[in-house]
Motif scaffolding. Structure first.
Motif, mmCIF file in Angstrom:
data_model
loop_
_atom_site.group_PDB
_atom_site.id
_atom_site.type_symbol
_atom_site.label_atom_id
_atom_site.label_comp_id
_atom_site.label_asym_id
_atom_site.label_seq_id
_atom_site.Cartn_x
_atom_site.Cartn_y
_atom_site.Cartn_z
ATOM 1 N N ALA A 34 -11.786 14.093 7.680
ATOM 2 C CA ALA A 34 -11.610 12.830 6.951
ATOM 3 C C ALA A 34 -10.165 12.347 7.061
ATOM 4 O O ALA A 34 -9.906 11.152 7.223
ATOM 5 N N ASN A 37 -9.575 10.916 10.568
ATOM 6 C CA ASN A 37 -10.263 9.623 10.652
ATOM 7 C C ASN A 37 -9.333 8.499 10.201
ATOM 8 O O ASN A 37 -9.380 7.395 10.734
ATOM 9 N N CYS A 38 -8.497 8.794 9.210
ATOM 10 C CA CYS A 38 -7.640 7.759 8.622
ATOM 11 C C CYS A 38 -6.186 7.904 9.064
ATOM 12 O O CYS A 38 -5.282 7.324 8.461
ATOM 13 N N PRO A 104 -7.012 4.100 -5.925
ATOM 14 C CA PRO A 104 -6.634 4.479 -4.558
ATOM 15 C C PRO A 104 -6.021 3.303 -3.787
ATOM 16 O O PRO A 104 -5.104 3.499 -2.990
ATOM 17 N N LEU A 162 -11.281 11.294 1.714
ATOM 18 C CA LEU A 162 -11.570 10.159 2.588
ATOM 19 C C LEU A 162 -11.213 8.834 1.907
ATOM 20 O O LEU A 162 -10.547 7.986 2.501
ATOM 21 N N VAL A 163 -11.631 8.652 0.657
ATOM 22 C CA VAL A 163 -11.393 7.379 -0.024
ATOM 23 C C VAL A 163 -9.891 7.115 -0.152
ATOM 24 O O VAL A 163 -9.411 6.025 0.166
ATOM 25 N N TYR A 166 -8.454 6.550 3.364
ATOM 26 C CA TYR A 166 -8.951 5.258 3.870
ATOM 27 C C TYR A 166 -8.156 4.105 3.263
ATOM 28 O O TYR A 166 -7.778 3.165 3.965
ATOM 29 N N GLU A 167 -7.834 4.206 1.962
ATOM 30 C CA GLU A 167 -7.065 3.135 1.323
ATOM 31 C C GLU A 167 -5.625 3.129 1.833
ATOM 32 O O GLU A 167 -5.012 2.065 1.955
ATOM 33 N N PHE A 169 -4.833 3.989 4.898
ATOM 34 C CA PHE A 169 -4.937 3.428 6.250
ATOM 35 C C PHE A 169 -5.092 1.909 6.188
ATOM 36 O O PHE A 169 -4.367 1.169 6.847
ATOM 37 N N THR A 170 -6.033 1.434 5.356
ATOM 38 C CA THR A 170 -6.320 -0.001 5.339
ATOM 39 C C THR A 170 -5.179 -0.803 4.705
ATOM 40 O O THR A 170 -5.090 -2.007 4.932
#
Lengths: 270, 270
Positions: A34, A37-38, A104, A162-163, A166-167, A169-170
């Motif tokens: 995870a 992934n980010c 997050p 992951l969450v 992911y935040e 990364f985005t």
């Protein structure tokens, strides 16, 4: 794996993920996956319950094994965060202490800013079953709580990582949120659309499509609106011209066939 | 599980998650858990590779079994989406077709709007290893692609469902992104802070803390700025008063002890 482009260099940097007393090697592997992934690849593990290195972690990491190979092992959370200037603690439930709590998304944005300032940032994640103790939470500056269904808010360890990752990364991702992907072609220019519309309407006139002349304008407008919604590419405009040609030819075809069979052809136009 | 409040009624509704030819029961269970975490509970399964119902799915769902019990089974994707008006397809890699591609965040926001209009929305997720075929993708109106590390962009099935469901959930989530949680108390009023500052500064004067009188103003300002950053609660202000009292008492204490031992006491003030 589908979607993975091995020719792309992996991203590095970002906050360090600190797993506090993780119970299962499988979960550590899923966390590594995870993270990568980010674009996160710095992992610290405090006092894991199972032996380390752990073969089941490698299996679950499916390709993200470098994150496991580079993981740092610590005996205490204090040691793991010693060199950091900014520490977040992830908790699913509210704590009986006065503490700053962020989402997050908020954390992702402020971690990016902190890193740009040169801060060394870490994020603590607790054991699968119990989560972080209050003693661990007070080692952090800020708590991150993921907003979720209050009736069922417990994420598994890799899902929580992951969450948050992911935040992060985005927070600086520049992906167009809404785009028409047109590989090998381009969206049609308006003139190309207008030529298609006029050609189509000429053929429809010839085919007697507009039975009520006073409604022609409205029908044409609605037809153009419908075809506009497709956002055709220039390639699709050419295809559509071909469709119109084929349909008109097929009409001629049946007419000629009838003539050959000595039947009365339908009138070509009226 | 930590963080789960069973007294809260579960949310319902939201888009239907359609798993196309999922390979492993474990993953279907993990999907059910990720869905319920984000308030989604409508699941459709198209042609699973393993038998259904699947005991390993129930194990992995850890508590989200109702999502599995209510899951609808289909032979084809066409059947699964037949009654829907709006369908999204999730893909990790770009496809050789002209198609609208959105981020999960964009999808989450527009699905909320579509549902408010009464649209029936579904989201397709492909098999673990290969993802959706182009034949499946063309059954959808729009593609969702999660922006991720291009060098390692393949999420496992439950992770992909989590990100998309999480963005649907947060699209209407009203959680304060940045709050100081003060259970059982409240943030201090400014007057309470000012009283504390003045009391502290009086004691520091008495204790000869401000060696350079011309710097007193600056030192006081920086001291107040530091203590302000703590965003004290009224309870913590009272605690801090107690700390000041205890420290001054401890000074008196040592003075008196010295006197009792017949030593010269330090001057009480200068």
């Amino acid at each position: 794996m589908a979607g993975t482009d091995r020719t792309q260099a992996s991203m590095t940097g970002g906050p360090r993920v600190v797993l506090v007393e993780p119970q299962l090697g499988e979960n550590i592997g899923a966390v590594a996956r995870a993270m990568l992934n980010c674009g996160l690849d710095r992992l610290s593990i405090v006092n894991p319950r199972e032996e380390w290195p752990n073969p089941r972690a490698v299996t679950m990491a499916s390709g993200a094994t470098k994150v496991l190979d580079d993981a740092q092992l610590y005996d205490t959370v204090e040691d793991a965060v010693a060199g950091m200037t900014t520490v977040y603690a992830t908790t699913a439930r509210p704590r009986e202490m006065t503490v700053r709590v962020v989402t997050p998304r908020q954390a992702g944005a402020e971690i990016r800013t902190a890193e740009a300032r040169g801060e060394r940032v870490g994020i603590l994640f607790g054991p699968e079953r119990s989560g972080l103790t209050n003693e661990h939470v007070v080692l952090a500056d800020t708590v991150i709580t993921v907003p979720l269904n209050p009736a069922y808010s417990s994420l598994n360890l890799a899902q929580a990582v992951l969450v948050v990752a992911y935040e992060w990364f985005t927070a600086e991702d520049v992906t167009d949120p809404d785009v028409i992907s047109t590989p090998g072609t381009r969206l049609a220019e308006k003139e190309e659309m207008h030529d298609l519309f006029e050609r189509l309407e000429r053929e429809l006139d010839a085919g007697g499509f507009f039975r009520a002349p006073d409604l022609r304008e409205t029908v044409v407008r609605n037809l153009r609106a419908m075809l506009q919604r497709t956002r055709m590419t220039e390639q699709e405009v050419r295809t559509f011209h071909g469709i119109v040609s084929a349909l008109t030819r097929s009409w001629q075809h049946t007419q000629n066939a009838k003539r050959r069979r000595g039947e009365w052809p339908e009138p070509d136009e009226d």
